[in-house]
Design an enzyme around this catalytic site. Structure first.
Site, PDB file in Angstrom:
ATOM      1  N   HIS A 265       5.405   1.276   0.101  1.00  0.00           N
ATOM      2  CA  HIS A 265       5.408   0.829   1.489  1.00  0.00           C
ATOM      3  C   HIS A 265       4.115   1.247   2.201  1.00  0.00           C
ATOM      4  CE1 HIS A 265       7.470  -0.077   5.403  1.00  0.00           C
ATOM      5  NE2 HIS A 265       6.586   0.816   5.834  1.00  0.00           N
ATOM      6  N   GLU A 266       3.819   2.540   2.131  1.00  0.00           N
ATOM      7  CA  GLU A 266       2.631   3.020   2.853  1.00  0.00           C
ATOM      8  C   GLU A 266       1.355   2.462   2.240  1.00  0.00           C
ATOM      9  OE1 GLU A 266       3.215   4.196   5.628  1.00  0.00           O
ATOM     10  OE2 GLU A 266       5.308   4.779   5.381  1.00  0.00           O
ATOM     11  N   HIS A 269       0.582  -0.794   3.821  1.00  0.00           N
ATOM     12  CA  HIS A 269      -0.145  -0.611   5.085  1.00  0.00           C
ATOM     13  C   HIS A 269      -1.618  -0.294   4.811  1.00  0.00           C
ATOM     14  CE1 HIS A 269       3.174  -0.727   7.896  1.00  0.00           C
ATOM     15  NE2 HIS A 269       3.825   0.254   7.316  1.00  0.00           N
ATOM     16  N   GLU A 295       3.830  -4.396   9.163  1.00  0.00           N
ATOM     17  CA  GLU A 295       5.071  -4.204   8.411  1.00  0.00           C
ATOM     18  C   GLU A 295       5.281  -5.311   7.376  1.00  0.00           C
ATOM     19  OE1 GLU A 295       6.016  -0.680   8.935  1.00  0.00           O
ATOM     20  OE2 GLU A 295       7.698  -1.805   8.131  1.00  0.00           O
TER      21      GLU A 295
HETATM   22 ZN    ZN Z   1       5.803   0.832   7.801  1.00  0.00          ZN
END
Ligand code: ZN
Length: 501
Positions: A265-266, A269, A295
């Site tokens: 997830h990170e 980003h 997101e």
């Molecule tokens: Zn996030």
């Protein structure tokens, strides 16, 4: 040549430097700083926020914007020059509405509240956090009044994270897909015995977890020459420039998901920030354009890629090699179902893809009512628990797993939550477009080849930085505004296979 434009960007780069220095202090606060550093850090961040704000609202900015606007003239809407003038003019127009003293107070109050919240959550003591949250809500209302709004105060705060998006529009998008989500979850509940995730709840060595997850995100394309990974209680990604984009991770020794999927997830980003066009780096356009688009990137890598069957067809043997005792005998089907298990749960960040948006809808409802004065902070725990139970059919056992679970309100991030749900919708919408352009993407993912997708994201989303709003970008890419159709279809396809619903 373009002399006035150069003068403008030189000035903006100085402001950007102050903001990015504050980012470094924020990163340090959450990864390294001892608790005793909190008061001084609050003061430091307050000073930097005030300085950056004063520089942005200065006469220098106004004059250089005007000069540059004249020089840029009728340059193409998509050009760096026209975009810089257009977007920074909006930033400036918003910033001048807020007094510098308020900016410093905001930074200081929210920095201090972070420690209060962390303590309150650890002790499951909402009343200890209540005065801080009341102060923040009052400041948030004040902030909305400064910024101005057409319909309701929430519009102003939402607009700071999602330029141009309104509360009514968010409500429309949420109302549009909430009934189908609820129906899907109810259907899955009838089949809940079809899937077990026991295999994920075993003891897994932390360093092994770290090494495996790092290998995965390096494979995705997160460049560690321009990045690093540290431990944090509440994971996040942060960018100081496109040459230094960092992620943080939370590890649990008896559950595989937080570190593994959290790191994907990170990294999603981080790859967005690493992919910003070089010409925009160090300027106010040199970042992700909105939270929902951000997101969409993290959720795409975590879920659309990271929880897909093609990905695990490739990755499972490698995970098994890292954890032969725990996973040596697990087959792909069992593992795939385990990581996609749907079950109502208390903690948003651990929620599955089907229930996740409901968590956001709850917060959106509460936030808009708090801001509109229809709900009191003191009544939050009770309201939270009642509405949570009505929505999910389970009652939070305590406030730590209820109203106190998220960091956001303590940080003054009100109007921020909708972006998470919108990001889920956009992840499916963008991915479908990417596969439309490159039908080989799923097969590439199944072969551990991720650059077809990453290049598409770089080209269509990342490089533009903040040039386009989320709506402009989404229309450019997909030919239509954000919609929930693709996400619902994605969920229905996935769960019909897994649960037979
Ligand atoms: Zn996030």
């Amino acid at each position: 040549m373009a002399e006035k434009y150069q003068e403008l960007t030189a000035h903006l780069r100085e402001i950007h430097n102050v903001n990015q220095a504050a980012q470094v202090l924020g990163w340090d606060q959450q990864t390294q700083m001892p608790p005793g550093g909190a008061p001084a850090r609050a003061a430091q961040l307050g000073t930097l926020a005030r300085l950056a704000h004063e520089m942005l609202v200065s006469d220098t900015t106004a004059r250089r914007l005007d000069d540059a606007a004249r020089e840029v003239g009728t340059a193409d809407f998509n050009s760096d020059e026209a975009s810089m003038v257009r977007v920074v003019q909006q930033d400036y127009d918003n910033a001048v509405k807020i007094p510098s003293s308020f900016v410093a107070e905001w930074a200081q109050v929210t920095t201090l509240a972070h420690e209060v919240w962390a303590h309150a959550r650890a002790n499951d003591d909402f009343r200890a956090f209540q005065p801080s949250l009341e102060r923040i809500m009052n400041l948030a209302i004040q902030r909305a009044e400064y910024l101005g709004y057409k319909d309701q105060p929430y519009d102003a705060l939402l607009g700071e994270f999602e330029r141009g998006l309104t509360t009514a529009e968010v409500k429309r998008i949420f109302d549009e897909h909430k009934p189908e989500l609820v129906a899907l979850i109810a259907a899955i509940r009838q089949q809940s015995d079809k899937v077990s995730d026991a295999v994920l709840h075993q003891v897994f060595d932390l360093e092994q977890q770290r090494q495996f997850a790092l290998a995965v995100v390096k494979g995705f394309g997160y460049d560690f020459n321009r990045g690093r990974q540290d431990v944090a209680v509440h994971p996040f990604a942060t960018s100081f420039s496109r040459g230094d984009v960092r992620i943080t991770t939370r590890f649990m020794n008896d559950f595989l998901n937080p570190a593994l999927f959290g790191m994907m997830h990170e990294a999603g980003h981080a790859m967005y920030e690493q992919g910003i066009g070089e010409s925009l780096d160090g300027t106010p356009l040199g970042g992700g354009t909105s939270l929902s688009v951000h997101e969409s990137q993290s959720r795409m890598w975590e879920n659309v890629v990271g929880r897909s069957k093609p990905f695990w067809n490739w990755a499972l043997p490698k995970l098994q090699a890292a954890f032969p005792a725990q996973l040596g005998n697990v087959d792909l089907d069992t593992f795939y179902k385990a990581i996609n298990r749907v079950a109502p749960s208390f903690i948003r960040v651990e929620a599955d893809e089907a229930t996740y948006n409901l968590h956001i809808m709850l917060r959106f409802e509460l936030e808009t009512e708090l801001l509109a004065g229809k709900l009191k902070v003191a009544d939050l725990p009770e309201e939270w628990n009642d509405r949570f139970e009505a929505l999910f059919g389970i009652a939070p056992p305590n406030d730590a797993q209820g109203v106190l679970q998220d960091i956001h309100w303590s940080s003054g991030l009100i109007g921020y939550f909708p972006a998470y749900a919108l990001g889920n919708l956009l992840s499916a919408q963008y991915y479908n477009r990417a596969v439309g352009d490159n039908p080989g993407i799923p097969q590439d993912i199944g072969n551990g080849k991720f650059d077809t997708l990453l290049s598409w994201l770089n080209q269509n989303i990342h490089q533009h930085g903040r040039k386009f709003t989320a709506d402009e970008l989404t229309r450019r890419i997909t030919g239509e505004p954000i919609q929930s159709r693709d996400y619902l279809k994605y969920l229905q396809q996935k769960y019909s296979e897994i649960y037979g619903v």
